[in-house]
Enzyme design. Structure first.
Site, PDB file in Angstrom:
ATOM      1  N   HIS A  77       0.822  -1.200   0.000  1.00 53.16           N
ATOM      2  CA  HIS A  77       0.000   0.000   0.000  1.00 53.16           C
ATOM      3  C   HIS A  77       0.863   1.261   0.000  1.00 53.16           C
ATOM      4  O   HIS A  77       2.050   1.209   0.266  1.00 53.16           O
ATOM      5  CB  HIS A  77      -0.958   0.032   1.206  1.00 53.16           C
ATOM      6  CG  HIS A  77      -0.281   0.100   2.542  1.00 53.16           C
ATOM      7  ND1 HIS A  77      -0.079  -1.002   3.334  1.00 53.16           N
ATOM      8  CD2 HIS A  77       0.243   1.138   3.240  1.00 53.16           C
ATOM      9  CE1 HIS A  77       0.526  -0.658   4.447  1.00 53.16           C
ATOM     10  NE2 HIS A  77       0.739   0.652   4.415  1.00 53.16           N
TER      11      HIS A  77
ATOM     12  N   ARG B   6      -1.621  10.889   4.529  1.00 52.08           N
ATOM     13  CA  ARG B   6      -2.233  11.523   5.695  1.00 52.08           C
ATOM     14  C   ARG B   6      -3.324  12.459   5.194  1.00 52.08           C
ATOM     15  O   ARG B   6      -3.078  13.269   4.293  1.00 52.08           O
ATOM     16  CB  ARG B   6      -1.187  12.296   6.495  1.00 52.08           C
ATOM     17  CG  ARG B   6      -0.218  11.405   7.202  1.00 52.08           C
ATOM     18  CD  ARG B   6       0.795  12.211   8.029  1.00 52.08           C
ATOM     19  NE  ARG B   6       1.681  11.315   8.735  1.00 52.08           N
ATOM     20  CZ  ARG B   6       2.824  10.833   8.237  1.00 52.08           C
ATOM     21  NH1 ARG B   6       3.205  11.193   7.026  1.00 52.08           N
ATOM     22  NH2 ARG B   6       3.567  10.016   8.940  1.00 52.08           N
TER      23      ARG B   6
ATOM     24  N   ASN C 107      -5.087  11.483  11.503  1.00 54.13           N
ATOM     25  CA  ASN C 107      -4.621  11.774  12.859  1.00 54.13           C
ATOM     26  C   ASN C 107      -5.635  12.724  13.484  1.00 54.13           C
ATOM     27  O   ASN C 107      -5.819  13.847  13.001  1.00 54.13           O
ATOM     28  CB  ASN C 107      -3.218  12.388  12.825  1.00 54.13           C
ATOM     29  CG  ASN C 107      -2.188  11.391  12.352  1.00 54.13           C
ATOM     30  OD1 ASN C 107      -1.978  10.367  12.967  1.00 54.13           O
ATOM     31  ND2 ASN C 107      -1.561  11.685  11.219  1.00 54.13           N
TER      32      ASN C 107
ATOM     33  N   HIS D 131       2.931  11.778  -7.250  1.00 51.80           N
ATOM     34  CA  HIS D 131       1.542  11.432  -7.522  1.00 51.80           C
ATOM     35  C   HIS D 131       1.347   9.930  -7.466  1.00 51.80           C
ATOM     36  O   HIS D 131       2.303   9.168  -7.467  1.00 51.80           O
ATOM     37  CB  HIS D 131       1.104  11.968  -8.891  1.00 51.80           C
ATOM     38  CG  HIS D 131       1.908  11.402 -10.030  1.00 51.80           C
ATOM     39  ND1 HIS D 131       3.030  12.031 -10.513  1.00 51.80           N
ATOM     40  CD2 HIS D 131       1.785  10.266 -10.753  1.00 51.80           C
ATOM     41  CE1 HIS D 131       3.542  11.305 -11.500  1.00 51.80           C
ATOM     42  NE2 HIS D 131       2.814  10.222 -11.652  1.00 51.80           N
TER      43      HIS D 131
ATOM     44  N   GLU E 177      -2.488  10.921 -11.118  1.00 46.11           N
ATOM     45  CA  GLU E 177      -2.335  10.962 -12.573  1.00 46.11           C
ATOM     46  C   GLU E 177      -3.207   9.877 -13.175  1.00 46.11           C
ATOM     47  O   GLU E 177      -3.181   8.725 -12.738  1.00 46.11           O
ATOM     48  CB  GLU E 177      -0.879  10.722 -12.966  1.00 46.11           C
ATOM     49  CG  GLU E 177      -0.660  10.742 -14.473  1.00 46.11           C
ATOM     50  CD  GLU E 177       0.787  10.472 -14.858  1.00 46.11           C
ATOM     51  OE1 GLU E 177       1.169  10.870 -15.973  1.00 46.11           O
ATOM     52  OE2 GLU E 177       1.527   9.834 -14.071  1.00 46.11           O
TER      53      GLU E 177
END
Length: 140
Positions: A5, A9, A60, A74, A122
């Protein structure tokens, strides 16, 4: 080894899930609150984590924005119909920051969209990629 992955944030988890799921068509795969650390993780993607690379959205608690800095580039998504995809993204309230068209110094048809936090995604028209390594370096 394989990629599992990418973590981003986010300042508003609900808006981010709405963008990635409703606008880009991903699915919420799992989500968990961590009260001791005051954060929530939500994993989104186009398929299960066993066989697909996904995006980890990290919220957070109490932080509503981040300085993206100048190091992030990107995330890239391959699409079958870049023009139709951009039209759909706009109709769903998404921001297309670079309309579809050939990239500078290459033949690959690309577009850029931005998520609610300003992260760039993109879009690449599948089948138009020329020399992918050369063109990717040129698009940065």
């Amino acid at each position: 080894m394989r990629m599992l992955h990418t973590m981003l944030r986010v300042g508003n988890l609900d808006k981010s899930k709405e963008f990635y799921c409703d606008v880009l068509g991903m699915k919420l795969l799992r989500q968990k609150d961590y009260p001791g650390g005051e954060f929530t993780l939500a994993f989104v993607g186009y398929g299960d984590e066993k066989d697909n690379t996904v995006i980890e959205l990290t919220y957070n608690w109490g932080t509503d924005n981040y300085d993206l800095g100048n190091g992030y580039g990107h995330i890239a998504l391959g699409v079958d119909d870049i023009y139709g995809t951009c039209d759909k993204i706009k109709s769903l309230g998404g921001k297309v920051s670079r309309e579809p068209g050939p990239m500078k110094h290459g033949s690959t048809v690309i577009a850029f969209v931005e998520d609610p936090d300003g992260y760039k995604i993109e879009l690449i028209q599948l089948g138009t990629q020329g020399s992918a390594k050369k063109e990717a370096a040129a698009s940065v």
